[in-house]
Design an enzyme around this catalytic site. Sequence first.
Site, mmCIF file in Angstrom:
data_model
loop_
_atom_site.group_PDB
_atom_site.id
_atom_site.type_symbol
_atom_site.label_atom_id
_atom_site.label_comp_id
_atom_site.label_asym_id
_atom_site.label_seq_id
_atom_site.Cartn_x
_atom_site.Cartn_y
_atom_site.Cartn_z
ATOM 1 N N HIS A 177 57.874 28.315 43.882
ATOM 2 C CA HIS A 177 57.984 26.861 44.179
ATOM 3 C C HIS A 177 59.519 26.651 43.884
ATOM 4 C CE1 HIS A 177 54.176 27.551 43.897
ATOM 5 N NE2 HIS A 177 53.994 26.329 45.325
ATOM 6 N N HIS A 184 34.933 44.994 48.781
ATOM 7 C CA HIS A 184 33.443 43.871 48.610
ATOM 8 C C HIS A 184 32.592 45.104 48.625
ATOM 9 C CE1 HIS A 184 36.456 40.359 49.530
ATOM 10 N NE2 HIS A 184 36.723 39.931 47.391
ATOM 11 N N CYS A 231 52.843 24.404 36.167
ATOM 12 C CA CYS A 231 53.745 24.323 37.372
ATOM 13 C C CYS A 231 53.166 23.577 38.649
ATOM 14 C CB CYS A 231 54.638 25.351 38.245
ATOM 15 S SG CYS A 231 54.283 25.439 40.033
ATOM 16 N N CYS A 235 52.007 25.328 41.771
ATOM 17 C CA CYS A 235 51.089 26.399 41.346
ATOM 18 C C CYS A 235 49.704 25.867 41.131
ATOM 19 C CB CYS A 235 51.169 28.020 40.533
ATOM 20 S SG CYS A 235 52.958 28.188 41.187
ATOM 21 N N LYS A 268 47.388 57.214 60.772
ATOM 22 C CA LYS A 268 47.986 58.084 61.839
ATOM 23 C C LYS A 268 47.782 57.743 62.844
ATOM 24 C CE LYS A 268 49.006 62.907 60.024
ATOM 25 N NZ LYS A 268 47.799 63.605 59.727
ATOM 26 N N LYS A 323 48.785 52.960 63.206
ATOM 27 C CA LYS A 323 49.617 51.899 62.084
ATOM 28 C C LYS A 323 49.260 50.478 61.702
ATOM 29 C CE LYS A 323 52.587 55.802 61.818
ATOM 30 N NZ LYS A 323 52.198 56.322 60.880
ATOM 31 N N HIS A 378 36.123 42.562 52.304
ATOM 32 C CA HIS A 378 36.512 43.210 52.689
ATOM 33 C C HIS A 378 35.772 44.329 52.291
ATOM 34 C CE1 HIS A 378 38.387 43.164 49.008
ATOM 35 N NE2 HIS A 378 39.112 42.733 49.226
ATOM 36 N N CYS A 390 60.147 28.650 37.920
ATOM 37 C CA CYS A 390 59.037 28.900 39.168
ATOM 38 C C CYS A 390 59.675 29.695 39.827
ATOM 39 C CB CYS A 390 57.321 28.124 39.551
ATOM 40 S SG CYS A 390 56.641 28.575 41.068
HETATM 41 N N1 MSP Z 1 35.081 35.648 40.887
HETATM 42 C C1 MSP Z 1 35.565 36.795 39.977
HETATM 43 C C2 MSP Z 1 34.647 37.393 39.455
HETATM 44 C C3 MSP Z 1 33.289 37.274 39.111
HETATM 45 S S1 MSP Z 1 31.973 37.557 38.450
HETATM 46 C C4 MSP Z 1 30.920 36.662 37.516
HETATM 47 C C5 MSP Z 1 36.684 38.193 40.916
HETATM 48 N N2 MSP Z 1 35.900 38.361 42.580
HETATM 49 S S2 MSP Z 1 37.364 39.215 43.800
HETATM 50 O O1 MSP Z 1 36.164 38.981 44.507
HETATM 51 O O2 MSP Z 1 37.796 38.774 43.547
HETATM 52 O O3 MSP Z 1 36.138 40.053 43.244
HETATM 53 C C6 MSP Z 1 36.797 40.912 42.758
HETATM 54 C C7 MSP Z 1 35.628 42.566 42.706
HETATM 55 O O4 MSP Z 1 35.242 42.884 43.929
HETATM 56 C C8 MSP Z 1 36.066 44.064 41.968
HETATM 57 O O5 MSP Z 1 35.512 43.850 40.846
HETATM 58 C C9 MSP Z 1 34.816 44.930 42.860
HETATM 59 O O6 MSP Z 1 33.847 44.573 42.736
HETATM 60 C C10 MSP Z 1 35.404 44.262 44.531
HETATM 61 N N3 MSP Z 1 37.412 44.439 45.017
HETATM 62 C C11 MSP Z 1 38.043 43.749 44.955
HETATM 63 N N4 MSP Z 1 38.933 45.127 45.554
HETATM 64 C C12 MSP Z 1 38.420 46.003 45.751
HETATM 65 C C13 MSP Z 1 39.230 47.019 45.662
HETATM 66 N N5 MSP Z 1 40.189 47.553 46.408
HETATM 67 N N6 MSP Z 1 38.659 48.888 45.370
HETATM 68 C C14 MSP Z 1 36.950 48.502 45.211
HETATM 69 N N7 MSP Z 1 36.654 47.255 44.669
HETATM 70 C C15 MSP Z 1 37.296 46.037 45.015
HETATM 71 O O7 MSP Z 1 37.371 38.685 40.892
#
Ligand code: MSP
Length: 654
Positions: free
Chosen positions: A146, A21, A126, A129, A297, A300, A18, A143
Amino acid sequence: MKSVYFTTPIYYVNAEPHMGHLYTTALGDMLKRYYQMTGSSVYYQTGTDEHGEKIVESSKKLNISPKEFCDKISDKFRSTWDEININYDDFIRTTDVRHKLFVQSILKKVYEKGDIYFDEYTGKYCVGCERYLTDTELIDGKCPDHQTVPKEIKEANYFFKMSKYQDSLIKHIEDNPEWIRPVRFKNEVLSFLKQPLSDLCISRPKSRLEWGIELPFDDKFVTYVWFDALLNYVSGIKETSKGDNIFDEFWQGCNHLIAKDILKTHAIYWPTMLMSAEIPLFNQLDVHGYWMMGESKMSKSLGNVIRPSTFDKHFGIENLRYFLFKEMKFGSDSSFNYDLFIERYNSDLANGLGNLLSRNAGLVAKNFNTIPAKVALTCDEETILKIHSRIVGDYKENFETRQFSKAIEDVMTLISATDKYITLMEPWKLAKDPGKKDQLARVLRCGLEVVRVSAVLLSPVMPQKAGAILDYLGETRPLDGTVSFEELTAFDSLKEGVELPKPPQFFPRFDSVRVEKILEEMEQETKTVSTETDSPETRVIEPIKDEITIDDFLKVQFKVGEIIEAHHVEGAQKLLRLMVDLGEENPRQIFAGIKSHYMDPKILLGEKVMVAANLKPRQMKFGLSEGMILAASGDDRLAVATFKGSAKPGDKVS
Ligand code: MSP
């Protein structure tokens, strides 16, 4: 030549790529291009994190094996980065054999030197979980997800002596004040390190979880996912997917790019692991803020959904990169919404850079056919030359201190000054006077030269668009460091004699009718079914109503609450379930309608918020809500009210 190595976090495969990332991954790509252009040798690695309990759960739901599941989603990440032109050198997966073997070799080393010990752990487990829950997570001993009483389990596990390295870590941070940037994240880590560190549980018994890297010294256990994942940064360059060992060349220039959600694991777990494994510490940890999705805007329902590939198809990923890097002040959070994106695109790219190019190129095509020869510059160009030399001079420092928004704004300052200059010089009038050919050539060359320099400076941000503009202007020198940055950006180096056909529309304007149509199409593609009514209980902010007296006001008791847990609520489109510590015996459960603005609830953890503490608890569809947190909102924005400084849970707010 300096060698630099950039890494992104390796992403969990339990969610598709997304915009969050995308930001970090595009950031690595942009930095790679910048450092190459300015003469460094750069290596860039990204990848996926594939072990852990969540993955097993997700694969079970689809009735496929964890490996099949990982292959599918990992491919999705890789193909997304390929589709949007991310120039990574390697894509590591924690299921790669090269990685597994490396993790085992480090575990063996750390174990043999006595930094791993076996101990018993008691916790509340749990099954639903598939993890231990803390007492604060339980509601009435159950929990909350659950509605079952967790089993009291005594589990023996292996622990890493993280505490042994606490003092060395503190010393390293204090001796290298730039090691964690921006500085407030360094301070956050140092303040966390004031408490004694506990040791890290680094195993899971196979009886409970088989999906992981087996411990080399006990085959009844697999490695805890973070101990496994962090090592990717080294395993990937000890053996690249081409089979090379490039560790010696690149490790000392290693720069980790992460968001603040995983600061602790990178600033504490990781360096202590490296110390124990006797590997030198990485060079830099750059921590950026969170992207939040503001409601648009114009649309939505698209509020919090952005798939990089879908976005690319409709709006162009490079236009998004421009927006993201200009809008986010590195280290702070930012909000995305379509209205703002379109506004910035139209003003900076369509009306700014695009218009400057088409105005000048159009007149060159009409009056000269080819780019005219150099004509000596005069005092008319003085302001432009001054701005040019300032911004080119500051550019490297801005990039190296991660102030990308400043670097981009500088380019826009040059463009708008040049726009004013063109309006003042009126080349369309000069064109009517055959005696003013030289003057006309000077003005148009100056306009196009600013376009050329801007494209060079923006090339790390929007490589394909910038490349197309440079091609069009006949600037064919490579941007990979073979020509120096100073030569590339020197003013008035536009080649003469380049034929300029009618300029293509590099940045066509998005008018609102067109945008609304696109957004409708995107909504159709990502349609989600609303499962929740807009009940008043889900609202955080009440509209201002009639006047009240001070006595009425004093009836409400506001307190400081610290968010200690934040979860999505299954089946609720807007709500987050927060556990808030108000300094009372038990934390309170509060449901807040802020989900669309906090895409990942984790970022709320540790925030000290303002709570209306004496509201009568309300029974909602998803559970009891015992208070209300306050937030500021306007149009499409929302920000939870938070306290900085010494405020403590339970403090009265008056
Ligand atoms: N797998 C672990 C990371 C292991 S590294 C040795 C992880 N993965 S994650 O899929 O949750 O990725 C987190 C990272 O994705 C964040 O640190 C950032 O780089 C990016 N982001 C995910 N959502 C984000 C936002 N909403 N805004 C900015 N970056 C974000 O944690």
